[in-house]
Write a protein that holds these residues in place. Structure first.
Motif, PDB file in Angstrom:
ATOM      1  N   ILE A   1      45.451  35.782  46.289  1.00  9.49           N
ATOM      2  CA  ILE A   1      46.265  34.779  45.600  1.00  9.49           C
ATOM      3  C   ILE A   1      45.969  33.407  46.210  1.00  9.49           C
ATOM      4  N   TYR A   2      45.624  32.470  45.347  1.00  7.77           N
ATOM      5  CA  TYR A   2      45.232  31.141  45.836  1.00  7.77           C
ATOM      6  C   TYR A   2      46.020  30.068  45.083  1.00  7.77           C
ATOM      7  N   LYS A   3      45.381  29.131  44.460  1.00  5.22           N
ATOM      8  CA  LYS A   3      46.062  28.014  43.809  1.00  5.22           C
ATOM      9  C   LYS A   3      46.902  28.496  42.615  1.00  5.22           C
ATOM     10  N   TYR A   4      48.025  27.820  42.393  1.00  3.30           N
ATOM     11  CA  TYR A   4      48.917  28.083  41.269  1.00  3.30           C
ATOM     12  C   TYR A   4      49.406  29.538  41.232  1.00  3.30           C
ATOM     13  N   ASN A   5      49.430  30.163  42.424  1.00  2.82           N
ATOM     14  CA  ASN A   5      49.906  31.544  42.563  1.00  2.82           C
ATOM     15  C   ASN A   5      49.111  32.506  41.672  1.00  2.82           C
ATOM     16  N   GLN A   6      47.808  32.240  41.554  1.00  2.52           N
ATOM     17  CA  GLN A   6      46.927  33.059  40.718  1.00  2.52           C
ATOM     18  C   GLN A   6      45.831  33.692  41.570  1.00  2.52           C
TER      19      GLN A   6
END
Length: 256
Positions: free
Chosen positions: A130-135
């Protein structure tokens, strides 16, 4: 339209530069990976090894050649003679550059997948992390590529407009390269100069060049652009429509 598109793809496919220049993009990605791969593995995957800038530069070179060289060599006259109208020629050239842009992004994604599968130049990271924007990271990568397709389409519309205004291929390349590499700083200077209301100035076309970089680095670039991601997206789409229409308007009235 089919005949014009087929002709444009034939010319593009039989020209060596559009194929050789892809190796330059891959080399750039390798250099970025070697320089940042150990500390910024997730960011590199999300941005397809920071391929956005080099793709725009390639589009400027190839796109300007597709348009301006036709004017310089007067081969545009042959196209105009066989085409049913000027709109068909203009749209065929625009779509050719756009599809080449799509091809470049696909190559960048394929190279990124390879680099993140075979540990040659950078530290491997999990695609499901999980990285940017919780994606998940893989979603980040495709989303960033999609956003960059829109940003690069803005450059394509500028290429079409400037190529119709200026017959010199070299001048068109220089102008658009300066816009790509200096446009964001110019917009920032305008916003910081207090020469007018920020609520209006922030919608200048140079600010839309922040679309991709702000998407993967919102905290930093939002302070520079003074626009949210949706606002940048809407502004970019509007300027694409404006520049594309202006380019066709100039093309239609241009004397060959």
């Amino acid at each position: 339209m089919y005949a014009e598109l087929k002709q444009e793809f034939y010319k593009l496919g039989h020209c060596k530069l559009p194929w050789w220049i892809i190796s330059f993009m891959i080399l750039f990605m390798v250099v970025i990976g070697l320089g940042m791969g150990q500390q910024y593995g997730k960011l590199l995957v999300m941005t397809s090894y920071d391929s956005s800038q080099v793709i725009m530069l390639i589009l400027i070179v190839i796109g300007s050649t597709i348009f301006s060289m036709e004017f310089q060599n007067k081969t545009i006259l042959t196209l105009m003679f066989h085409a049913p109208n000027k709109a068909t020629v203009y749209v065929a050239k625009f779509l050719t550059i756009f599809i080449y842009d799509l091809f470049l992004h696909a190559i960048a994604i394929i190279v990124t997948v390879f680099f993140n599968t075979v540990p040659l130049i950078a530290k491997l990271v999990s695609w499901t992390a999980i990285y940017k924007y919780n994606q998940p990271l893989v979603v980040n990568m495709f989303a960033t590529a999609g956003v960059d397709m829109i940003a690069s389409t803005l450059i394509i519309s500028l290429i079409c407009l400037t190529s119709c205004l200026i017959n010199s291929n070299t001048v068109v390349i220089v102008i658009n390269a300066l816009i790509v590499f200096m446009g964001s700083n110019l917009s920032s200077n305008l916003l910081n100069s207090n020469i007018g209301p920020i609520d209006i100035i922030r919608w200048n076309p140079f600010n839309m060049l922040n679309l991709t970089t702000q998407y993967y680095n919102y905290g930093t670039y939002h302070l520079t652009s003074h626009l949210s991601n949706p606002q940048l997206l809407i502004g970019t789409l509007c300027y694409i429509a404006i520049f594309t229409f202006l380019g066709y308007f100039v093309f239609r009235r241009k004397r060959f």
